[in-house]
Design a protein around this motif. Structure first.
Motif, PDB file in Angstrom:
ATOM      1  N   SER A 147       8.745   5.406 -26.059  1.00 32.34           N
ATOM      2  CA  SER A 147       8.879   6.113 -24.452  1.00 32.34           C
ATOM      3  C   SER A 147       9.572   4.725 -23.872  1.00 32.34           C
ATOM      4  O   SER A 147       9.995   4.056 -24.147  1.00 32.34           O
ATOM      5  N   LYS A 148       9.778   6.036 -22.916  1.00 34.42           N
ATOM      6  CA  LYS A 148      10.270   5.357 -21.707  1.00 34.42           C
ATOM      7  C   LYS A 148       8.981   4.398 -20.793  1.00 34.42           C
ATOM      8  O   LYS A 148       9.162   3.084 -21.084  1.00 34.42           O
ATOM      9  N   ALA A 149       7.658   4.915 -21.544  1.00 32.33           N
ATOM     10  CA  ALA A 149       6.729   3.818 -20.902  1.00 32.33           C
ATOM     11  C   ALA A 149       6.687   2.380 -22.231  1.00 32.33           C
ATOM     12  O   ALA A 149       6.048   1.501 -21.460  1.00 32.33           O
TER      13      ALA A 149
ATOM     14  N   ILE B 140       2.920  -2.962 -17.958  1.00 32.86           N
ATOM     15  CA  ILE B 140       2.158  -1.930 -17.661  1.00 32.86           C
ATOM     16  C   ILE B 140       3.231  -1.473 -16.484  1.00 32.86           C
ATOM     17  O   ILE B 140       2.820  -1.831 -15.287  1.00 32.86           O
ATOM     18  N   SER B 141       3.811  -0.293 -16.741  1.00 28.86           N
ATOM     19  CA  SER B 141       5.038  -0.065 -15.335  1.00 28.86           C
ATOM     20  C   SER B 141       4.215   1.734 -15.278  1.00 28.86           C
ATOM     21  O   SER B 141       4.865   1.934 -14.195  1.00 28.86           O
ATOM     22  N   TYR B 142       3.865   2.195 -16.452  1.00 27.88           N
ATOM     23  CA  TYR B 142       3.625   3.381 -16.014  1.00 27.88           C
ATOM     24  C   TYR B 142       1.793   3.384 -15.531  1.00 27.88           C
ATOM     25  O   TYR B 142       1.695   2.901 -16.621  1.00 27.88           O
TER      26      TYR B 142
ATOM     27  N   ASP C 215       5.308   8.995 -21.038  1.00 27.81           N
ATOM     28  CA  ASP C 215       6.297   9.900 -21.760  1.00 27.81           C
ATOM     29  C   ASP C 215       5.460   9.048 -23.020  1.00 27.81           C
ATOM     30  O   ASP C 215       5.623   9.215 -24.080  1.00 27.81           O
ATOM     31  N   ASN C 216       4.661   8.131 -22.449  1.00 24.23           N
ATOM     32  CA  ASN C 216       2.792   7.630 -24.048  1.00 24.23           C
ATOM     33  C   ASN C 216       2.561   8.917 -24.185  1.00 24.23           C
ATOM     34  O   ASN C 216       1.422   8.891 -24.239  1.00 24.23           O
TER      35      ASN C 216
END
Ligand SMILES: [Fe+2]
Length: 480
Positions: A91-93, A103-105, A130-131
């Motif tokens: 995912s993007k996450a 951690i970015s999301y 989107d995790n």
């Protein structure tokens, strides 16, 4: 505000089940797992499962069981043998975590501690995760992983390769438990749209491109709902009194779920929508309850029956923070039980009935044959009863919803996950003719195995051992 937990601050747990909340880094592909007992020859499909598998990123840790980075697991069956593969969802996450080492999301109960400035900048363009670590399903010819954001991610069911966002549900808080409408070949789901005019939206999705709105309903303070019920005529939202002021979601700076408040004075509101014309057939009030998982629902003689794994309140959400789980399991009295609402569609009266007093979570049924119809059996994970020693979800359960009788499978030191029912190819009228597939943590061996039980009496048929532990996941599906 510090809204992630540092790795150093985590509780080092001595509880045996806590292995299930440890990160799994290994990604493997194994042609044939060692099998004890025997796996039925007729089992010739694939069990795909989803769940969190990475609970730390760099020096940071996720707060809650529902936050960890998604990993897919595949068990494929052929002539009594079992192959296995597992892979993180790219995912993007996940990619951002790998790239940036932090951690970015924002996740369900973890916020990556953005500055006030960045928070304001993202207010109207939220960076939605989107995790997809909760569930998976088939959409048309594709397979998609899902969480509660409107970013279901497609993947290859053989290689488990990530294929990108599949479609965009029309809202922000989505369900990871869509229903299937086999006659129309559609998924039916709902989503909550937040804004000056927040609303629940029920929709159908046939494939990436084909979307159909079924119903919508304005709501001032949307409820946290994890799943819903679908009968032949109705789509049913059971709005529990864990509710949010949408402005808080935008402005509070707290992680998603921490904006929701328990307001038992609201009671539980049962919203019944006609699936044909989208009309709100009724709006019914019941005692305040909380639930993640509907079991089944059906209509008969002017009465709507709704079965769900019910909690007395929403404290279970707090019990599932990782730090708490690693120090103590939720007490048996705080766990869900199988509850039935019987809604008289004429008078509007809702009668409540406990079908069985054994704790029950992650309930499944013979979905293909029985969803939306009268049924007899549900299968799930269970725990010791009230008064027994506290232990995490340590047994599999079959409940006869007609008699209330419960049957168990248990093995000391093991912790099973959601049991997926697979019907036998030839049945003789028995709803429970088939097998249950469950991934079980063997705490002593620090590894997991796939367990195959006879669904009629929960006797073991066989098990296939995986070389590592599989962190406790949520949901899976069997595809034949
Ligand atoms: Fe769920």
């Amino acid at each position: 505000m510090e809204t992630t937990m540092s790795v150093a601050a985590q509780t080092v747990s001595r509880l045996s089940y806590s292995k299930g909340f440890e990160t799994l880094d290994a990604e493997v592909e194994i042609d044939s797992l060692p099998v004890e007992g025997s796996i039925p020859e007729w089992l010739a499909g694939t069990l795909l499962r989803n769940g969190p598998a990475k609970f730390e990123v760099g020096e940071q840790a996720f707060n809650h069981w529902f936050d960890g980075l998604a990993m897919l697991h595949r068990f494929s069956f052929a002539a009594g043998s079992v192959s296995y593969a597992n892979r993180f969802l790219r995912s993007k996450a996940y990619e951002a975590a790998e790239r940036e080492g932090k951690i970015s999301y924002s996740e369900f109960a973890t916020d990556p501690c953005r500055s006030i400035f960045r928070r304001a900048a993202t207010l109207f363009r939220p960076k939605i995760t989107d995790n997809c670590n909760v569930n998976l399903t088939r959409l048309g010819d594709e397979y998609v992983a899902m969480t509660e954001t409107p970013l279901p991610v497609a993947f290859d069911p053989e290689t488990l390769e990530t294929l990108g966002v599949a479609f965009r549900p029309p809202g922000i808080h989505a369900t990871a438990h869509p229903h299937h409408d086999p006659e129309r070949g559609e998924l039916v789901a709902y989503v909550t749209h937040f804004g000056p005019r927040s609303e629940y939206r029920i929709f159908a999705q046939r494939d990436r491109a084909t979307h159909r709105r079924i119903a919508s309903k304005r709501v001032a303070e949307p409820s946290y709902m994890h799943s819903f019920a679908l009968t032949e005529r109705y789509a049913v939202l059971v709005a529990f009194p864990l509710v949010v002021n949408p402005l808080d979601l935008a402005l509070s700076g707290r992680p998603f779920i921490e904006n929701y408040k328990w307001k038992p004075e609201l009671g539980t509101r049962v919203l019944v929508f006609d699936r044909e014309d989208g009309d709100l057939r009724g709006f019914y009030e019941a005692e305040p309850r909380f639930s993640f998982h509907h079991v089944n629902a059906f209509e008969r003689d002017g009465e709507l029956t709704i079965d769900f794994a019910a909690y007395d309140d929403a404290t279970i959400v707090d019990s599932l923070y990782l730090e708490r789980l690693r120090s103590a399991p939720p007490p048996p009295a705080a766990l869900a039980r199988l509850l039935r609402y019987r809604v008289d569609l004429g008078s509007g009266r809702v009668a409540e009935e406990e079908l069985c007093d054994a704790p029950l979570e992650l309930p499944r049924i013979d979905y293909r044959e029985r969803n939306g119809r009268p049924y007899r059996y549900t299968y799930g994970v269970g725990a010791p009863g009230v008064g027994d020693e506290d232990e995490f979800l340590d047994r599999l359960l079959k409940i006869d919803v007609v008699s209330g009788e419960a049957t168990e499978w248990q093995e000391p030191g093991t912790f099973p996950g959601e049991p997926v029912f697979v019907p036998a190819p030839q049945r003789h009228g028995g709803e429970d003719e088939g097998v249950l597939l469950s991934v079980v943590l063997d705490a002593g061996a620090a590894s997991s195995f796939l367990l195959v039980l006879d669904a009629e009496d929960l006797s073991e048929l066989g098990r296939a051992r995986v070389p590592h532990h599989i962190p406790f996941g949520f949901h899976g599906q069997y595809f034949s």
